[in-house]
Design a protein around this motif. Sequence first.
Motif, PDB file in Angstrom:
ATOM      1  N   GLU A 252       0.825  -1.206   0.000  1.00 47.96           N
ATOM      2  CA  GLU A 252       0.000   0.000   0.000  1.00 47.96           C
ATOM      3  C   GLU A 252       0.861   1.258   0.000  1.00 47.96           C
TER       4      GLU A 252
ATOM      5  N   ARG B 251      -8.134  -5.925   1.990  1.00 51.30           N
ATOM      6  CA  ARG B 251      -7.536  -4.610   1.842  1.00 51.30           C
ATOM      7  C   ARG B 251      -6.706  -4.581   0.561  1.00 51.30           C
TER       8      ARG B 251
ATOM      9  N   ARG C 175      -9.407   0.310   6.288  1.00 49.37           N
ATOM     10  CA  ARG C 175      -8.728   0.663   5.044  1.00 49.37           C
ATOM     11  C   ARG C 175      -9.655   0.557   3.836  1.00 49.37           C
TER      12      ARG C 175
ATOM     13  N   ARG D  95      -8.655   5.942   9.488  1.00 49.89           N
ATOM     14  CA  ARG D  95      -9.159   5.769   8.120  1.00 49.89           C
ATOM     15  C   ARG D  95      -8.671   6.873   7.210  1.00 49.89           C
TER      16      ARG D  95
ATOM     17  N   HIS E  76      -4.998   6.122   6.400  1.00 50.84           N
ATOM     18  CA  HIS E  76      -4.610   4.839   5.818  1.00 50.84           C
ATOM     19  C   HIS E  76      -5.571   4.311   4.763  1.00 50.84           C
TER      20      HIS E  76
ATOM     21  N   SER F 168      -7.180   2.927   1.625  1.00 52.82           N
ATOM     22  CA  SER F 168      -6.516   2.355   0.447  1.00 52.82           C
ATOM     23  C   SER F 168      -7.024   2.944  -0.844  1.00 52.82           C
TER      24      SER F 168
END
Length: 334
Positions: free
Chosen positions: A53, A130, A291, A328, A331, A333
């Motif tokens: 990520e 994720r 995520r 959130r 991080h 995604s």
Amino acid sequence: MAYVTSLFARKMVAAAGEGVDGPALLQAAGLDPEGAWDPKVMIPDTAYYDLLEGIAEQTDVTDLPVRGGASMRCDDYGALGLAWKAAPDLRGSLSRVERYARLWTSVVSYEVRPDPQGTLFILHRSGPRRLGLRLSNETTLASAVSLVRQVSSAPFVPLEVLIRHSAPKRTDAHEAWFGCPLRFDAELDALRISDEALGRANILGDEGISRYLTSHLDAELSQIAPEDTLVRRARDAIAQGLSEGVPKMEDIAHELGLSGRSFHRRLSEQGLNFQGLTEETRRDLAEGLLREPNYTLAEIAFLTGFSEQSSFTRAFKRWVGVTPASFRKDHASG
């Protein structure tokens, strides 16, 4: 905690190229950027997903799984790679992976399953889907094809590639690499392979060498503590039961085929207790779900065993030091 070989992290950073800060990404995963590429050096699966990520934050990763998978070589895997090459045919090679994958990961297991349209080589991996996990699954399927092509005595193309998550924004690189239909939003992560390809002789197939290598791998496998598997199975069972509230130790023990007393003893032998294992599982599950933008905070609270969102917020802040909303934001995604 589940682990993967650090080789994967180094390969993916290399595949990402100059568009990323490779040394910083490897250091964040706990690796020495100048260190040896040793497949026996393991890192937590969450650190690997974080690394993927992190790459995605610095560059377009749509094609990264194909590039990373294509870079994998049999010789990267030590004795297991040699056993893959020495197997008499592709079915034998896949069976080696099914049995010995535990030597380089405690996150993934593989299954060779007969299918009406051929045979399925299935990738099993639990946990929230994720971005890092999705990229890892695509890479694993791409690398499997790369390894097959290195040993096959004829050009290899799967019948079909099945991927459980939705398609990325572009799939042209995937289609070019696999050379067959791709089905996203499928029920499995798998390659469908023809019986003809499975029975085709490997270029370097050698029954004598194969027997020697598998005996070596069996010895290595026997040295891996079976309790690692117990903890992983317990975490999976806890995660699956959280939507109905925090599970009791006796219920998880029963699901694992153990008495409550035996389960408690085996956790204690590893310096663990059920309460701590449950808290760790809830935290990891919460972080993974946060995520993903398609889960609301209320849904995540429910899925991690909280009856109220406010209770989840307090617990998460105690675990991580920030609120779920802040985590959130930092991080997601995307």
